[in-house]
Design an enzyme around this catalytic site. Structure first.
Site, PDB file in Angstrom:
ATOM      1  N   ASP A   1      -9.234 -10.449  -0.960  1.00  0.00           N
ATOM      2  CA  ASP A   1      -8.369 -10.101   0.174  1.00  0.00           C
ATOM      3  C   ASP A   1      -8.784 -10.774   1.494  1.00  0.00           C
ATOM      4  O   ASP A   1      -7.938 -10.973   2.372  1.00  0.00           O
ATOM      5  CB  ASP A   1      -8.365  -8.582   0.390  1.00  0.00           C
ATOM      6  CG  ASP A   1      -7.434  -7.862  -0.581  1.00  0.00           C
ATOM      7  OD1 ASP A   1      -6.361  -8.395  -0.876  1.00  0.00           O
ATOM      8  OD2 ASP A   1      -7.797  -6.769  -1.024  1.00  0.00           O
TER       9      ASP A   1
ATOM     10  N   HIS B   1       0.864  -1.196   0.000  1.00  0.00           N
ATOM     11  CA  HIS B   1       0.000   0.000   0.000  1.00  0.00           C
ATOM     12  C   HIS B   1       0.896   1.240   0.000  1.00  0.00           C
ATOM     13  O   HIS B   1       0.808   2.071   0.900  1.00  0.00           O
ATOM     14  CB  HIS B   1      -0.912   0.070   1.235  1.00  0.00           C
ATOM     15  CG  HIS B   1      -2.082  -0.853   1.194  1.00  0.00           C
ATOM     16  ND1 HIS B   1      -2.740  -1.255   2.322  1.00  0.00           N
ATOM     17  CD2 HIS B   1      -2.737  -1.430   0.171  1.00  0.00           C
ATOM     18  CE1 HIS B   1      -3.730  -2.055   1.997  1.00  0.00           C
ATOM     19  NE2 HIS B   1      -3.754  -2.176   0.700  1.00  0.00           N
TER      20      HIS B   1
ATOM     21  N   HIS C   1      -3.984 -13.333  -1.250  1.00  0.00           N
ATOM     22  CA  HIS C   1      -2.626 -13.236  -0.707  1.00  0.00           C
ATOM     23  C   HIS C   1      -2.366 -14.438   0.199  1.00  0.00           C
ATOM     24  O   HIS C   1      -3.231 -14.818   0.995  1.00  0.00           O
ATOM     25  CB  HIS C   1      -2.454 -11.987   0.168  1.00  0.00           C
ATOM     26  CG  HIS C   1      -2.615 -10.693  -0.557  1.00  0.00           C
ATOM     27  ND1 HIS C   1      -1.719 -10.225  -1.485  1.00  0.00           N
ATOM     28  CD2 HIS C   1      -3.581  -9.747  -0.471  1.00  0.00           C
ATOM     29  CE1 HIS C   1      -2.120  -9.045  -1.935  1.00  0.00           C
ATOM     30  NE2 HIS C   1      -3.252  -8.741  -1.345  1.00  0.00           N
TER      31      HIS C   1
ATOM     32  N   HIS D   1     -12.217  -5.439   1.577  1.00  0.00           N
ATOM     33  CA  HIS D   1     -12.071  -4.242   2.365  1.00  0.00           C
ATOM     34  C   HIS D   1     -12.284  -2.968   1.572  1.00  0.00           C
ATOM     35  O   HIS D   1     -12.084  -1.874   2.105  1.00  0.00           O
ATOM     36  CB  HIS D   1     -10.664  -4.224   3.004  1.00  0.00           C
ATOM     37  CG  HIS D   1      -9.553  -4.067   2.002  1.00  0.00           C
ATOM     38  ND1 HIS D   1      -8.643  -3.041   2.106  1.00  0.00           N
ATOM     39  CD2 HIS D   1      -9.238  -4.724   0.866  1.00  0.00           C
ATOM     40  CE1 HIS D   1      -7.783  -3.114   1.106  1.00  0.00           C
ATOM     41  NE2 HIS D   1      -8.137  -4.134   0.353  1.00  0.00           N
TER      42      HIS D   1
ATOM     43  N   HIS E   1     -11.791  -7.326  -7.287  1.00  0.00           N
ATOM     44  CA  HIS E   1     -11.386  -6.120  -6.549  1.00  0.00           C
ATOM     45  C   HIS E   1     -10.396  -5.374  -7.444  1.00  0.00           C
ATOM     46  O   HIS E   1      -9.557  -6.001  -8.095  1.00  0.00           O
ATOM     47  CB  HIS E   1     -10.735  -6.594  -5.246  1.00  0.00           C
ATOM     48  CG  HIS E   1     -10.080  -5.577  -4.394  1.00  0.00           C
ATOM     49  ND1 HIS E   1     -10.545  -4.295  -4.226  1.00  0.00           N
ATOM     50  CD2 HIS E   1      -8.950  -5.668  -3.614  1.00  0.00           C
ATOM     51  CE1 HIS E   1      -9.737  -3.656  -3.383  1.00  0.00           C
ATOM     52  NE2 HIS E   1      -8.768  -4.454  -3.019  1.00  0.00           N
TER      53      HIS E   1
ATOM     54  N   ASP F   1      -2.761  -4.542  -6.786  1.00  0.00           N
ATOM     55  CA  ASP F   1      -2.074  -5.807  -6.522  1.00  0.00           C
ATOM     56  C   ASP F   1      -2.846  -6.994  -7.087  1.00  0.00           C
ATOM     57  O   ASP F   1      -2.292  -8.089  -7.222  1.00  0.00           O
ATOM     58  CB  ASP F   1      -1.796  -5.999  -5.021  1.00  0.00           C
ATOM     59  CG  ASP F   1      -3.001  -5.791  -4.145  1.00  0.00           C
ATOM     60  OD1 ASP F   1      -3.816  -4.897  -4.433  1.00  0.00           O
ATOM     61  OD2 ASP F   1      -3.143  -6.530  -3.156  1.00  0.00           O
TER      62      ASP F   1
ATOM     63  N   GLU G   1      -8.013  -3.100  -6.713  1.00  0.00           N
ATOM     64  CA  GLU G   1      -6.735  -2.593  -6.235  1.00  0.00           C
ATOM     65  C   GLU G   1      -5.600  -3.213  -7.067  1.00  0.00           C
ATOM     66  O   GLU G   1      -5.668  -4.388  -7.462  1.00  0.00           O
ATOM     67  CB  GLU G   1      -6.573  -2.914  -4.734  1.00  0.00           C
ATOM     68  CG  GLU G   1      -5.707  -1.889  -4.049  1.00  0.00           C
ATOM     69  CD  GLU G   1      -5.716  -1.983  -2.522  1.00  0.00           C
ATOM     70  OE1 GLU G   1      -6.447  -2.802  -1.943  1.00  0.00           O
ATOM     71  OE2 GLU G   1      -4.945  -1.201  -1.909  1.00  0.00           O
TER      72      GLU G   1
ATOM     73  N   TYR H   1      -2.647  -9.029   9.398  1.00  0.00           N
ATOM     74  CA  TYR H   1      -3.477  -8.636   8.252  1.00  0.00           C
ATOM     75  C   TYR H   1      -4.850  -8.161   8.742  1.00  0.00           C
ATOM     76  O   TYR H   1      -5.342  -7.110   8.342  1.00  0.00           O
ATOM     77  CB  TYR H   1      -3.597  -9.874   7.373  1.00  0.00           C
ATOM     78  CG  TYR H   1      -4.170  -9.715   5.999  1.00  0.00           C
ATOM     79  CD1 TYR H   1      -3.323  -9.552   4.905  1.00  0.00           C
ATOM     80  CD2 TYR H   1      -5.532  -9.806   5.767  1.00  0.00           C
ATOM     81  CE1 TYR H   1      -3.833  -9.468   3.620  1.00  0.00           C
ATOM     82  CE2 TYR H   1      -6.043  -9.726   4.496  1.00  0.00           C
ATOM     83  CZ  TYR H   1      -5.184  -9.557   3.417  1.00  0.00           C
ATOM     84  OH  TYR H   1      -5.710  -9.483   2.155  1.00  0.00           O
TER      85      TYR H   1
HETATM   86 FE1  FEO Z   1      -7.098  -4.715  -1.456  1.00  0.00          FE
HETATM   87 FE2  FEO Z   1      -4.792  -7.082  -1.836  1.00  0.00          FE
HETATM   88  O1  FEO Z   1      -5.637  -5.514  -2.227  1.00  0.00           O
END
Ligand code: FEO
Length: 399
Positions: free
Chosen positions: A164, A23, A225, A145, A79, A83, A81, A192
């Site tokens: 996530d 992030h 992840h 999230h 999602h 990553d 984001e 996390y």
């Molecule tokens: Fe919300 Fe793993 O990105």
């Protein structure tokens, strides 16, 4: 290395052993991370999530081990984001006619990131897409999230792919929870949750109930992840339910920063007082400690004590990042107090106390402060302060 999860389902993601900050520079990742992408081979060929943009070539090479990426029919983007969606443009260059499946919020965020006119398909909770021998079932999971977050479930294969949720920033040579060091795994799961999901705890509990109510058999939970939950996959779901209640442990954390060790000596004396009551605690100098690790201790602890010397009529700046997070992460069921040494004006302890109060921490003792280096009787007072707070810490938390 591509890993088969089940017949026709493959992990084609990337292990990032070197990642230490995530992030941007917001989150420490001492054990690296993985960006998990899943390829489903059926009548339709489906890719669920991609990987961070710099690793796009690795993803495409992994997919090629199983199938030509040009044959992908559906790319589910749980999602937006980067990553997870960062390699979407690279993938879509191979299969420009593939459908990009997004949640309602993803219909805004994914184009918002990439400004491409891909063939989007918006799904909502309960929608299904038949891909041959399996169906994809979607569950919107807003604020788990991000607003666009979504879970994808694969029928027949009984795999939940919740993006996530239930993940860990944990690079390992193995893909499944039963193959890795359990202590490391749970440390990363908790870090996390504490650092990312705490403010959404109410939603976590509701979403888990909603998913369990669907009665879907779950053989594996494959987050975006870290490792895949294969052995007793629902254990992480139950752990999330427990964490979402935010019932603290009977323990304390004494956070401080200091200029000439006077506030440090107060912190340690307070710690001694806590120890006399049998309350486990850590004394943590915020100036030299990883903020995200500190937040795990805050998450676990019933009691949060914060001390600072006074500089420029306020606390030392090193106090502020953690104070900001204690407020922003919306920790519940915390008690606390402030302390500090000062030379002439001494505003910091009272200001820290107000910050704690503003973060929802119940102040159980007025702030204490002593001028210059604490005298022996003042250190005795710190120990008494620690003892009193230790006794309060041991009282049952009415949650
Ligand atoms: Fe919300 Fe793993 O990105």
């Amino acid at each position: 290395m591509v890993v088969q999860l089940k017949e026709g389902v493959y992990w084609v993601g990337v292990t990032d052993w070197e990642l230490r900050l995530f992030h941007g520079h917001e989150l420490s990742t001492h054990r690296g991370s993985t960006y998990n992408s899943y390829l489903i081979m059926d009548k339709k060929i489906v890719l669920v999530d991609t990987v961070w943009g710099p690793f796009a070539d690795d993803l495409i090479a992994n997919i090629r081990e199983v199938v030509d990426p040009a044959k992908i029919d559906i790319v589910v983007t749980n999602h937006s984001e980067p990553d997870h969606a960062g390699s979407l443009p690279a993938i879509m260059r191979h299969c420009p006619n593939a459908e990009v499946v997004v949640s309602k919020m993803g219909a805004s965020s994914v184009p918002g990131h990439f400004h491409e006119n891909w063939k989007f398909r918006t799904v909502k909770t309960g929608d299904r897409i038949n891909i041959g021998s399996s169906e994809l079932v979607f569950v919107e999971a807003p604020m788990l999230h991000w607003p666009d977050s979504m879970f994808t479930y694969v029928t027949g294969r009984n795999i939940l792919i919740p993006n996530d949720a239930f993940g860990q920033h944990y690079a390992t040579g193995f893909r499944f929870n039963d193959e890795v060091d359990e202590t490391e795994l749970w440390e990363e799961c908790l870090k996390y949750y504490a650092n990312i999901l705490t403010p959404f705890s109410d939603r976590v509990a509701k979403k888990i109930d909603e998913v369990l109510a669907l009665g879907l058999p779950v053989d594996m939970i494959a987050p975006s992840h870290g490792v895949i939950w294969r052995k007793n996959p629902l254990q992480i779901v139950h752990k999330y339910r427990e964490w979402a209640k935010q019932i603290p442990e009977t323990r304390a954390v004494v956070l401080f920063d200091t200029m000439w060790d006077a506030t440090r000596r107060m912190a340690e004396a307070i710690g001694d007082g806590l120890a006399e009551t049998g309350v486990p605690h850590k004394v943590v100098n915020l100036a030299v400690t990883d903020r995200n690790d500190v937040l795990v201790d805050v998450f676990r602890s019933r009691t949060v004590l914060v001390g600072s010397s006074t500089i420029n009529n306020g606390p030392l700046p090193t106090i502020m990042p953690v104070m900001t997070d204690i407020k922003g992460l919306k920790f519940k069921n915390k008690i606390g107090a402030a302390f500090g040494s000062y030379g002439w004006s001494g505003e910091a302890p009272r200001q820290v106390e107000e910050m704690l109060r503003g973060a929802g921490v119940e102040i159980v003792k007025d702030a204490i402060k002593f001028k210059w280096q604490p005298k022996p009787e003042e250190l005795d007072a710190c120990r008494a302060f620690g003892r009193e707070i230790g006794e309060i810490t041991k009282k049952p938390c009415a949650v």
